[in-house]
Design a protein around this motif. Structure first.
Motif, PDB file in Angstrom:
ATOM      1  N   LEU A   8       6.684  -1.617   6.862  1.00 34.11           N
ATOM      2  CA  LEU A   8       6.337  -1.154   5.522  1.00 34.11           C
ATOM      3  C   LEU A   8       6.047   0.333   5.633  1.00 34.11           C
ATOM      4  CD1 LEU A   8       3.767  -3.861   4.330  1.00 34.11           C
ATOM      5  CD2 LEU A   8       6.253  -3.800   3.954  1.00 34.11           C
ATOM      6  N   ILE A  10       4.111   3.208   3.915  1.00 37.69           N
ATOM      7  CA  ILE A  10       3.002   3.310   2.958  1.00 37.69           C
ATOM      8  C   ILE A  10       2.626   4.778   2.782  1.00 37.69           C
ATOM      9  CG2 ILE A  10       0.573   2.732   2.572  1.00 37.69           C
ATOM     10  CD1 ILE A  10       1.074   0.068   3.951  1.00 37.69           C
ATOM     11  N   ALA A  18      -6.859   7.716   5.844  1.00 31.71           N
ATOM     12  CA  ALA A  18      -6.322   6.356   5.804  1.00 31.71           C
ATOM     13  C   ALA A  18      -6.316   5.690   7.181  1.00 31.71           C
ATOM     14  CB  ALA A  18      -4.908   6.356   5.214  1.00 31.71           C
ATOM     15  N   TYR A  22      -7.437   1.656   8.302  1.00 29.35           N
ATOM     16  CA  TYR A  22      -6.636   0.627   8.981  1.00 29.35           C
ATOM     17  C   TYR A  22      -7.272   0.221  10.311  1.00 29.35           C
ATOM     18  CZ  TYR A  22      -3.022   0.642   5.446  1.00 29.35           C
ATOM     19  OH  TYR A  22      -2.360   0.464   4.263  1.00 29.35           O
ATOM     20  N   ILE A  53       3.511  -0.989  10.463  1.00 28.06           N
ATOM     21  CA  ILE A  53       3.024  -0.312   9.265  1.00 28.06           C
ATOM     22  C   ILE A  53       3.097   1.168   9.566  1.00 28.06           C
ATOM     23  CG2 ILE A  53       0.988   0.104   7.829  1.00 28.06           C
ATOM     24  CD1 ILE A  53       0.230  -2.835   8.463  1.00 28.06           C
ATOM     25  N   ALA A  74      -3.009   7.288  -5.956  1.00 28.55           N
ATOM     26  CA  ALA A  74      -3.864   6.625  -4.960  1.00 28.55           C
ATOM     27  C   ALA A  74      -3.085   6.287  -3.687  1.00 28.55           C
ATOM     28  CB  ALA A  74      -4.465   5.354  -5.548  1.00 28.55           C
ATOM     29  N   GLY A  75      -1.754   6.377  -3.758  1.00 35.97           N
ATOM     30  CA  GLY A  75      -0.923   5.909  -2.642  1.00 35.97           C
ATOM     31  C   GLY A  75      -0.361   4.535  -2.950  1.00 35.97           C
ATOM     32  N   GLY A  76       0.355   3.967  -2.003  1.00 38.84           N
ATOM     33  CA  GLY A  76       0.924   2.637  -2.213  1.00 38.84           C
ATOM     34  C   GLY A  76       2.129   2.414  -1.307  1.00 38.84           C
ATOM     35  N   VAL A  77       2.728   1.227  -1.458  1.00 38.16           N
ATOM     36  CA  VAL A  77       3.882   0.886  -0.616  1.00 38.16           C
ATOM     37  C   VAL A  77       5.099   1.675  -1.103  1.00 38.16           C
ATOM     38  CG1 VAL A  77       5.434  -0.936   0.193  1.00 38.16           C
ATOM     39  CG2 VAL A  77       2.986  -1.399  -0.091  1.00 38.16           C
ATOM     40  N   VAL A  80      10.111  -0.881   1.803  1.00 37.10           N
ATOM     41  CA  VAL A  80      10.099  -2.081   2.635  1.00 37.10           C
ATOM     42  C   VAL A  80      11.373  -2.059   3.461  1.00 37.10           C
ATOM     43  CG1 VAL A  80      10.131  -4.614   2.643  1.00 37.10           C
ATOM     44  CG2 VAL A  80       8.793  -3.393   0.899  1.00 37.10           C
ATOM     45  N   VAL A 126      11.742  -1.913  -5.707  1.00 36.94           N
ATOM     46  CA  VAL A 126      11.300  -1.782  -4.313  1.00 36.94           C
ATOM     47  C   VAL A 126      12.338  -0.948  -3.550  1.00 36.94           C
ATOM     48  CG1 VAL A 126      10.731  -3.001  -2.188  1.00 36.94           C
ATOM     49  CG2 VAL A 126      10.125  -4.014  -4.410  1.00 36.94           C
TER      50      VAL A 126
ATOM     51  N   ILE B   5       1.651  -9.966   8.838  1.00 37.57           N
ATOM     52  CA  ILE B   5       1.706  -9.852   7.379  1.00 37.57           C
ATOM     53  C   ILE B   5       2.156 -11.210   6.871  1.00 37.57           C
ATOM     54  CG2 ILE B   5       2.772  -8.689   5.410  1.00 37.57           C
ATOM     55  CD1 ILE B   5       2.901  -6.162   7.100  1.00 37.57           C
ATOM     56  N   LEU B   8       4.302 -10.504   1.122  1.00 35.87           N
ATOM     57  CA  LEU B   8       4.300  -9.396   0.169  1.00 35.87           C
ATOM     58  C   LEU B   8       4.398 -10.006  -1.218  1.00 35.87           C
ATOM     59  CD1 LEU B   8       6.928  -6.937   1.702  1.00 35.87           C
ATOM     60  CD2 LEU B   8       4.440  -6.973   2.044  1.00 35.87           C
ATOM     61  N   ILE B  10       5.510  -9.221  -4.832  1.00 39.30           N
ATOM     62  CA  ILE B  10       6.368  -8.217  -5.482  1.00 39.30           C
ATOM     63  C   ILE B  10       6.492  -8.544  -6.965  1.00 39.30           C
ATOM     64  CG2 ILE B  10       8.734  -7.303  -5.582  1.00 39.30           C
ATOM     65  CD1 ILE B  10       8.914  -7.648  -2.560  1.00 39.30           C
ATOM     66  N   TYR B  22      17.818 -11.014  -4.320  1.00 42.36           N
ATOM     67  CA  TYR B  22      17.330 -11.373  -2.974  1.00 42.36           C
ATOM     68  C   TYR B  22      18.289 -12.354  -2.294  1.00 42.36           C
ATOM     69  CZ  TYR B  22      13.114  -8.653  -3.427  1.00 42.36           C
ATOM     70  OH  TYR B  22      12.254  -7.584  -3.535  1.00 42.36           O
ATOM     71  N   GLY B  75       9.150  -2.512 -11.542  1.00 47.10           N
ATOM     72  CA  GLY B  75       8.647  -3.475 -10.566  1.00 47.10           C
ATOM     73  C   GLY B  75       8.240  -2.764  -9.296  1.00 47.10           C
ATOM     74  N   GLY B  76       7.811  -3.530  -8.302  1.00 47.63           N
ATOM     75  CA  GLY B  76       7.397  -2.932  -7.032  1.00 47.63           C
ATOM     76  C   GLY B  76       6.456  -3.844  -6.276  1.00 47.63           C
ATOM     77  N   VAL B  77       6.009  -3.360  -5.116  1.00 49.93           N
ATOM     78  CA  VAL B  77       5.123  -4.173  -4.277  1.00 49.93           C
ATOM     79  C   VAL B  77       3.728  -4.193  -4.906  1.00 49.93           C
ATOM     80  CG1 VAL B  77       4.061  -4.445  -2.014  1.00 49.93           C
ATOM     81  CG2 VAL B  77       6.440  -3.687  -2.178  1.00 49.93           C
ATOM     82  N   TYR B 124      -6.616   2.770  -0.125  1.00 53.73           N
ATOM     83  CA  TYR B 124      -5.613   3.831  -0.223  1.00 53.73           C
ATOM     84  C   TYR B 124      -4.385   3.366  -1.006  1.00 53.73           C
ATOM     85  CZ  TYR B 124      -9.006   5.978   2.626  1.00 53.73           C
ATOM     86  OH  TYR B 124     -10.219   6.472   3.039  1.00 53.73           O
ATOM     87  N   GLY B 125      -4.688   2.691  -2.140  1.00 53.53           N
ATOM     88  CA  GLY B 125      -3.657   2.388  -3.121  1.00 53.53           C
ATOM     89  C   GLY B 125      -2.932   1.077  -2.926  1.00 53.53           C
ATOM     90  N   VAL B 126      -3.130   0.423  -1.793  1.00 48.16           N
ATOM     91  CA  VAL B 126      -2.440  -0.844  -1.541  1.00 48.16           C
ATOM     92  C   VAL B 126      -3.395  -2.000  -1.831  1.00 48.16           C
ATOM     93  CG1 VAL B 126      -1.272  -2.267   0.187  1.00 48.16           C
ATOM     94  CG2 VAL B 126      -1.004   0.215   0.236  1.00 48.16           C
TER      95      VAL B 126
END
Lengths: 135, 135
Positions: A8, A10, A18, A22, A53, A74-77, A80, A126, B5, B8, B10, B22, B75-77, B124-126
């Motif tokens: 992922l 991120i 960050a 983690y 990650i 804020a950040g995010g994924v 993928v 995505v 993990i 996810l 989504i 998919y 859309g998104g994670v 951190y946004g996730v």
């Protein structure tokens, strides 16, 4: 054939903020930090099971990650990445199913892997990477 | 300890559009579809290696997934779920590292798993889920 989620990606504003999250909150270990000048990012790598990650901090306002953070402060994924046994065949399959490709031909990414991205307009939001060990 | 993990989550506008992507473009198999009334979502499940992919389509405008899609129309994670061997200890560790918890006590989610969410303002946004098989 897709065999696993390879990693992922991120997006984070700051690795220095960050990475301790983690490490301390999730108990994962930062294995490696590296600046990737071509992508204008600094990266930090962790592993959870078979998936890596990859934290991505922009080093320039025109980094793709900086643009992502403008929309998602804020950040995010960010993406993928799926591991595949046959990246050429996988790209052909995706194109045949009507997916727009960012890269029609895979290129060499980190650790000698071949990688290519599908376009997020075709992948339901995505940003999707395919990657394969170099033959 | 985090072992992998687990899945996810989504967010998608329409399972009927995203499931064929998919299946046909990525070659993954839709294993199961289910409506989860409590979360106001319809879900479709895929597996890539040890990680599940859970597509989430809102069934109501006040579904958390509908709110996510307002901000991310393509859309998104929506969330990343880590499997842990000890969800109580993992929550304690996160709280001790200054993470805000959405759930201080895990609750029973799908398939008898115990689950709890960390607050995205701390991660951190996730949006981050912890989950564990029920003891």
């Amino acid at each position: 054939m897709i065999t696993k989620i390879d990693h992922l990606g991120i997006a984070v504003r700051s690795l220095d903020e960050a990475v301790p999250y983690y490490e301390n909150a999730l108990g994962l270990k930062c294995e490696h930090r590296e600046e990737v000048a071509s992508q204008k990012v600094r990266t930090a790598f962790f592993t959870a099971g078979e998936t890596h990650i990859e934290l991505l901090e922009p080093t320039s306002p025109d980094s793709p990650i900086a643009k992502f953070l403008e929309k998602n402060p804020a950040g995010g994924v960010h993406h993928v990445a799926f591991a595949t046994t046959d990246i050429g065949g996988q790209l052909k399959q995706a194109a045949g199913a009507g997916v727009k490709l960012i890269h029609e031909v895979p290129f060499e990414g980190a650790a000698g892997k071949l990688v290519a991205f599908l376009h997020p307009k075709s992948t339901y939001g995505v940003l999707t990477e395919l990657c394969a060990p170099k033959a």
